[in-house]
Design an enzyme around this catalytic site. Structure first.
Site, mmCIF file in Angstrom:
data_model
loop_
_atom_site.group_PDB
_atom_site.id
_atom_site.type_symbol
_atom_site.label_atom_id
_atom_site.label_comp_id
_atom_site.label_asym_id
_atom_site.label_seq_id
_atom_site.Cartn_x
_atom_site.Cartn_y
_atom_site.Cartn_z
ATOM 1 N N ASP A 145 0.823 -0.983 -0.267
ATOM 2 C CA ASP A 145 0.073 0.048 0.101
ATOM 3 C C ASP A 145 1.761 1.574 0.364
ATOM 4 O O ASP A 145 1.862 1.139 -0.557
ATOM 5 C CB ASP A 145 -0.771 0.056 0.941
ATOM 6 C CG ASP A 145 -2.475 0.473 1.020
ATOM 7 O OD1 ASP A 145 -2.322 1.768 0.371
ATOM 8 O OD2 ASP A 145 -3.356 -0.126 1.092
ATOM 9 N N HIS B 153 -3.864 6.221 3.091
ATOM 10 C CA HIS B 153 -4.213 4.650 3.099
ATOM 11 C C HIS B 153 -3.448 3.891 3.642
ATOM 12 O O HIS B 153 -4.388 2.799 3.927
ATOM 13 C CB HIS B 153 -4.369 4.933 1.383
ATOM 14 C CG HIS B 153 -5.752 3.500 0.582
ATOM 15 N ND1 HIS B 153 -4.595 2.897 0.559
ATOM 16 C CD2 HIS B 153 -6.498 4.029 0.473
ATOM 17 C CE1 HIS B 153 -5.995 2.402 -0.326
ATOM 18 N NE2 HIS B 153 -7.347 2.397 -0.098
ATOM 19 N N SER C 55 -11.397 -1.547 -0.836
ATOM 20 C CA SER C 55 -9.445 -0.872 -0.026
ATOM 21 C C SER C 55 -10.142 -1.291 1.247
ATOM 22 O O SER C 55 -9.653 -2.026 2.537
ATOM 23 C CB SER C 55 -9.136 0.231 -0.196
ATOM 24 O OG SER C 55 -9.090 0.273 -1.176
#
Ligand SMILES: *[C@@H]1O[C@H](CO)[C@@H](O)[C@H](O)[C@H]1NC(C)=O
Ligand SMILES: *[C@@H]1O[C@H](CO)[C@@H](O)[C@H](O)[C@H]1NC(C)=O
Ligand SMILES: *[C@@H]1O[C@H](CO)[C@@H](O)[C@H](O)[C@H]1NC(C)=O
Ligand SMILES: *[C@@H]1O[C@H](CO)[C@@H](O)[C@H](O)[C@H]1NC(C)=O
Ligand SMILES: *[C@@H]1O[C@H](CO)[C@@H](O)[C@H](O)[C@H]1NC(C)=O
Ligand SMILES: *[C@@H]1O[C@H](CO)[C@@H](O)[C@H](O)[C@H]1NC(C)=O
Ligand SMILES: *[C@@H]1O[C@H](CO)[C@@H](O)[C@H](O)[C@H]1NC(C)=O
Length: 807
Positions: free
Chosen positions: A159, A233, A587
């Site tokens: 990520d 994220h 996600s």
């Protein structure tokens, strides 16, 4: 508070462009990568990692592969004319190299070179859940409580990196994390500013940016040449999978309860391959997969994927990314990938291969809503997450358009309330400011946080954001607001409020108060498949031909998920500077499944990736908390959101039940060789292509793609009749007798044989399922299920998706 469809991030969008003649290629060579050369099936990833790092033969072999890569390149090009970015030696035998197209042609024709694939630009597009999933009372107690759940298991996260100082990853106050035997991940400590260090819970961390640098996209002062998360994220997804238990969530000074990862004691190995502004590059992601497999992670979580089937190979399963993951699965790594955020339209899956668990996103039972009370006695509801206006009194309303100041030289429409300078403070102070939600919140730079900041700056007591027209996908993601505020998402309600304002002496007699929206409501039907979640059927090539593999595979919570945030993260403007963020997307659903997989691996260290996937799928729920069949959000004909009965193309096998997944009774197992047989049976694949890409030969026996032993049966084209075989293995530790029953897909008649069987502990039994077209052909899929009911209480369910065809 952007539209849901846009605040969901995921997605490496694959753009295989070649703006200049220089280009990065992923080159695959003949000869096995280390994982294929030295390990059979089964066993733990860590036993393999030991093999790769300590046995002299394997160490020598990988060194030899790297030398071969260098010799090949230096043999035909002068050293200054090319740039090798990576050698891949574990999951692929090959390298990433920057070449001109002329050089690429020369390389392609060399003996020993199997394939050149152009690198792809990957662009990022986007907790109360442990209780909702029943972990606190189900899976965790079985594993020694939240302080032990996930112990000894490593989850690899590919990520945007991680914020190592975040309380979700802190080791303060927890029992020390001893080093893990045979885990070989490295920690890239970085003395610069901002620095980075691991702590035992974050057991390893590296970044992969060679392709990003080669492309000139990487800016070290912005993107950080370290595993540090400059985006947000990556910290968010890592905290969902393995964040500490009982971390206080606060945002903008408000408290939102406690958050916990699914496997709070699992260790996290960070592979940063995505970056702030530009996303990432496939060759960097493949390097991250290569490293993770070498390190010995148990579970690999990928909240990334292509937005459309890559065209680098005709068959969706044979691009470098999927092939690298197949090797990782061979090494025992359980791979989870986001389904994609392309819903609610069919054939929008961003995850294709049967060796990957593809996760759809659901809404859970928590919601934040708020109300506004008008002077005429009316009450309107909307999205909130904001405190109430002070006291019990009503405040005067003022429409932004009625309070303009100097509007010259401003880029936003004043009615969107994005800049205080355009509005007249004197007219707004002490009042509730009415602003308009427009298209620029969706495709422009407008944010709800800026509305809140503007209102605060002008001394308003609160604000209302009104949706005056039905914009496509008009669905709000409530973000915490620093002051009293509400978003009225319903157009009729918005117009009602404006009418009231107009009718009240041009606004001067219009009054209102905003209620308290800080408390979540726990009602409604849950789970439901979220609007944005990508839908099946799965596709087998880039012309979108349907595959015989069920996709997605499982439904996890993905909407309005609180998780860790990097305060320097820029991904979501609404959360800049915060330590926690509430996000939505497949996600977010993916690390939920990664965390549950870690719990299963902890309980059953010897299970294969296919067995872990099977355990989650055959025990998944197909009914909601009201006991009714699961529902899915879709667009209604008027553009709003409707709920209709969901199918396996929305939720796969169903919604995860972590408790049941620990004790499935039977599993549908599959090995590497089974996946190769599957690849060999895909009709568009010629056998040399499988050989070229995987190094495995096909043999002569023709099989059918539906023969792969998955815990589902999908027939995209049933002509007349067909019989499909499945094999189950008893993992319950005791003998059990199972009775088979089924619900026929409408228009299809079925038969099973045998109808019941005893099965010893550890043994496998095969059964066959016959399907026959029994009604006029409609061209549509119909859905059914097959259930194996054990006399010791196990219930094993698999979905059926059948489409009858004329020929
Ligand atoms: C890199 O980022 C810094 C900080 O945002 C910025 O000042 C600089 O202009 C950027 N450099 C390039 C080449 O874009
Ligand atoms: C959540 O609250 C919003 C705002 O009140 C409402 O429009 C929406 O239908 C609710 N969602 C669910 C799933 O209950
Ligand atoms: C703001 O409104 C007040 C009151 O109507 C007025 O006196 C003042 O000139 C306005 N200022 C601007 C910049 O328009
Ligand atoms: C209005 O704003 C523009 C741009 O900020 C500025 O150049 C101009 O001087 C302002 N005019 C007045 C009357 O304040
Ligand atoms: C309210 O009045 C304004 C200005 O008079 C007008 O532009 C607007 O359309 C009216 N709104 C409604 C909902 O009637
Ligand atoms: C999940 O599975 C457990 C164990 O089989 C069962 O007791 C529980 O009722 C299931 N949860 C739901 C919501 O059905
Ligand atoms: C497989 O590799 C051989 C030798 O490099 C090549 O001639 C052939 O075209 C490749 N086949 C496919 C289907 O890619």
């Amino acid at each position: 508070m952007k539209l849901l469809a846009h605040s969901v991030f995921l997605l490496l969008l694959m753009l295989c462009t070649n703006a200049s003649d220089e280009q990065v290629y992923i080159v695959t060579l003949h000869g096995s990568p280390a994982i294929h050369k030295f390990s059979g099936n089964g066993g733990s990833p860590r036993a393999r990692a030991r093999l790769f790092t300590t046995r002299s033969a394997t160490v020598a072999y990988t060194a030899e592969l790297v030398a071969r890569h260098d010799n090949l390149l230096s043999g035909i090009f002068t050293s200054s004319s090319y740039k090798k970015l990576y050698s891949y030696s574990h999951v692929l035998n090959g390298f990433a190299v920057q070449l001109t197209s002329k050089q690429a042609d020369a390389l392609r024709s060399l003996p020993g070179v199997r394939r050149l694939e152009k690198d792809c630009r990957v662009v990022k597009l986007t907790t109360h859940t442990p209780e909702f999933l029943g972990l606190s009372t189900g899976a965790w107690p079985r594993e020694g409580g939240p302080t032990n759940a996930g112990e000894g298991v490593v989850i690899g996260i590919i990520d945007t990196g991680i914020d190592p100082t975040h309380p979700s990853f802190s080791v303060k106050g927890s029992v020390a994390y001893p080093p893990l035997e045979d885990f070989h991940g490295k920690c890239e400590e970085n003395g610069g500013s901002p620095g980075f260090s691991c702590n035992g819970k974050i057991i390893a961390a590296q970044h992969f940016a060679a392709a990003a640098q080669a492309a000139g996209a990487f800016n070290s002062s912005n993107d950080f040449a370290s595993p540090l998360d400059g985006d947000g994220h990556g910290s968010h997804t890592a905290s969902i999978a393995a964040g500490n238990h009982g971390v206080f969530v606060s945002n903008d000074g408000f408290y939102f309860g406690e958050a916990s990862g699914m496997a709070p004691r699992a260790r996290i190995s960070v592979y940063k391959a995505l970056y702030r502004q530009f996303g990432g590059f496939m060759s960097d992601v493949v390097a991250a997969i290569d490293q993770a497999a070498k390190d010995g992670v148990d579970v690999l979580s990928l909240s990334v994927g292509p937005s459309s089937p890559p065209s680098s190979s005709r068959v969706t399963y044979l691009n470098a990314f999927d092939v690298a993951l197949l090797s990782a699965v061979k090494a025992g790594v359980f791979v989870v990938q986001a389904a994609g955020n392309g819903g609610p339209y069919p054939r929008t899956m961003a995850s294709f291969s049967p060796w990957i668990m593809s996760v759809a996103a659901g809404l859970d039972d928590r919601n934040y809503s708020n109300s506004i009370y008008l002077g005429n006695g009316a009450k309107l509801t909307g999205a909130g997450l904001a405190p109430a206006t002070p006291g019990d009194q009503m405040y005067n309303l003022v429409l932004a358009e009625d309070a303009l100041a100097n509007t010259s030289g401003f880029s936003f429409s004043p009615s969107n309330c994005q800049q205080p300078g355009v509005l007249n403070k004197t007219l707004i102070q002490g009042k509730i400011l009415l602003c308009t939600y427009s298209f620029s919140f969706i495709y422009g730079a407008s944010t709800v946080k800026r509305v809140s900041d503007t209102a605060k700056n002008l001394g308003a007591v609160g604000f209302v954001l009104l949706a005056k027209t039905d914009l496509p996908g008009n669905k709000f993601n409530p973000v915490p607001l620093g002051m009293p505020g509400i978003v009225i998402t319903n157009v009729q309600d918005s117009l009602f409020l404006l009418d009231y304002y107009n009718a009240s002496n041009g606004g001067s007699d219009a009054w209102a108060k905003i209620g308290n929206g800080m408390n979540p409501t726990f009602q409604g039907t849950a789970p439901q498949v979220a609007l944005y979640s990508s839908r099946g059927p799965g596709v087998k090539d880039y012309t979108l031909q349907d595959s015989d593999i069920l996709k997605p595979n499982i439904l996890g919570p993905g909407s309005l998920i609180w998780g860790a945030w990097s305060p320097i993260g820029t991904d979501e403007p609404d959360f800049q500077g915060e330590h926690f963020a509430m996000m939505s997307g497949t996600s977010m659903a993916t690390p939920h499944i990664a965390g549950v997989a870690a719990l299963i691996r902890q309980a059953h260290p010897d299970w294969s990736p296919a067995a872990i996937a099977s355990a989650m799928m055959t025990t998944a729920l197909v009914t909601d908390n009201k006991g009714q069949p699961l529902l899915a959000q879709h667009y209604s004909s008027s553009g709003g959101v409707d709920l209709i009965q969901a199918t396996p193309f929305d939720f796969g096998s169903g919604a995860i039940n972590a408790t049941a997944a620990l004790d499935p009774g039977l599993v549908f197992d599959a090995k590497y060789e089974d996946y190769i047989s599957f690849l060999c049976s895909v009709t568009q694949t010629d056998h040399t292509q499988v050989m070229n890409v995987t190094g495995s030969s096909c043999g002569v026996k023709g099989t059918s793609t539906s023969a792969l032993n998955t815990p589902s049966i999908t027939l995209s084209s049933l002509v007349a009749s067909r019989s499909v075989t499945r094999s189950v293995t008893n993992v319950a530790g005791v003998a059990e007798t199972y009775i088979l029953s089924y619900v026929e897909p409408p228009g299809i008649s079925m038969q099973v044989s045998p109808q019941s069987f005893p099965i010893e502990a550890g043994k496998s039994v095969a059964f066959s399922v016959g399907f026959k077209v029994a009604a006029p052909i409609t061209g549509e899929y119909s859905f059914g299920s097959l259930v194996l009911r054990g006399d010791k209480g196990h219930l094993v369910r698999i979905p059926l998706a059948i489409r009858a065809a004329a020929r």
